[in-house]
Scaffold this motif. Structure first.
Motif, PDB file in Angstrom:
ATOM      1  N   SER A  35      43.861  41.339  49.040  1.00 63.18           N
ATOM      2  CA  SER A  35      42.418  41.456  48.910  1.00 63.18           C
ATOM      3  C   SER A  35      41.990  40.735  47.644  1.00 63.18           C
ATOM      4  O   SER A  35      42.612  40.881  46.590  1.00 63.18           O
ATOM      5  N   ILE A  36      40.926  39.974  47.753  1.00 59.88           N
ATOM      6  CA  ILE A  36      40.421  39.272  46.572  1.00 59.88           C
ATOM      7  C   ILE A  36      39.916  40.282  45.539  1.00 59.88           C
ATOM      8  O   ILE A  36      39.906  40.008  44.341  1.00 59.88           O
ATOM      9  N   LEU A  37      39.546  41.472  46.001  1.00 57.11           N
ATOM     10  CA  LEU A  37      39.063  42.490  45.071  1.00 57.11           C
ATOM     11  C   LEU A  37      40.185  43.085  44.228  1.00 57.11           C
ATOM     12  O   LEU A  37      39.929  43.653  43.167  1.00 57.11           O
ATOM     13  N   ARG A  38      41.419  42.968  44.696  1.00 55.53           N
ATOM     14  CA  ARG A  38      42.552  43.483  43.927  1.00 55.53           C
ATOM     15  C   ARG A  38      43.160  42.427  43.019  1.00 55.53           C
ATOM     16  O   ARG A  38      44.071  42.715  42.262  1.00 55.53           O
ATOM     17  N   MET A  39      42.644  41.206  43.096  1.00 59.96           N
ATOM     18  CA  MET A  39      43.156  40.138  42.226  1.00 59.96           C
ATOM     19  C   MET A  39      42.582  40.314  40.826  1.00 59.96           C
ATOM     20  O   MET A  39      41.427  40.727  40.666  1.00 59.96           O
ATOM     21  N   PRO A  40      43.362  39.984  39.789  1.00 53.32           N
ATOM     22  CA  PRO A  40      42.799  40.029  38.437  1.00 53.32           C
ATOM     23  C   PRO A  40      41.705  38.965  38.279  1.00 53.32           C
ATOM     24  O   PRO A  40      41.674  37.968  39.003  1.00 53.32           O
ATOM     25  N   VAL A  41      40.817  39.187  37.337  1.00 54.78           N
ATOM     26  CA  VAL A  41      39.669  38.290  37.160  1.00 54.78           C
ATOM     27  C   VAL A  41      40.096  36.842  36.915  1.00 54.78           C
ATOM     28  O   VAL A  41      39.522  35.934  37.528  1.00 54.78           O
ATOM     29  N   PRO A  42      41.063  36.559  36.046  1.00 53.53           N
ATOM     30  CA  PRO A  42      41.453  35.139  35.868  1.00 53.53           C
ATOM     31  C   PRO A  42      41.948  34.497  37.164  1.00 53.53           C
ATOM     32  O   PRO A  42      41.680  33.318  37.422  1.00 53.53           O
ATOM     33  N   ALA A  43      42.661  35.263  37.993  1.00 49.47           N
ATOM     34  CA  ALA A  43      43.137  34.715  39.267  1.00 49.47           C
ATOM     35  C   ALA A  43      41.961  34.454  40.201  1.00 49.47           C
ATOM     36  O   ALA A  43      41.945  33.453  40.923  1.00 49.47           O
ATOM     37  N   ARG A  44      40.968  35.338  40.195  1.00 49.85           N
ATOM     38  CA  ARG A  44      39.768  35.112  41.025  1.00 49.85           C
ATOM     39  C   ARG A  44      39.037  33.863  40.583  1.00 49.85           C
ATOM     40  O   ARG A  44      38.586  33.062  41.409  1.00 49.85           O
ATOM     41  N   LEU A  45      38.885  33.700  39.279  1.00 52.28           N
ATOM     42  CA  LEU A  45      38.190  32.508  38.773  1.00 52.28           C
ATOM     43  C   LEU A  45      38.963  31.238  39.119  1.00 52.28           C
ATOM     44  O   LEU A  45      38.366  30.231  39.496  1.00 52.28           O
TER      45      LEU A  45
END
Length: 64
Positions: A35-45
């Protein structure tokens, strides 16, 4: 004695159930492998920048 009806004597509201149902035949929720919601913020960015770069590359190639 005569019985008369006025508009106040009758309720013309219509309640019809539409659409939303919690019937037992509905499909249960499935566990997502990621889930993209479980990814850390730097990984999402980083993922957002990568997707954006790919889309801009497609646009740039289409404009050539």
């Amino acid at each position: 004695m005569a019985h008369t009806h006025t508009q106040d004597d009758h309720h013309h509201g219509h309640a019809h159930p539409h659409g939303h149902s919690h019937a037992p035949h509905a499909h249960p929720a499935q566990a997502a492998p990621w889930s993209i919601l479980r990814m850390p913020v730097p990984a999402r960015l980083s993922a957002a920048l990568a997707v954006s770069a790919c889309l801009w590359a497609v646009i740039w190639l289409a404009m050539r």
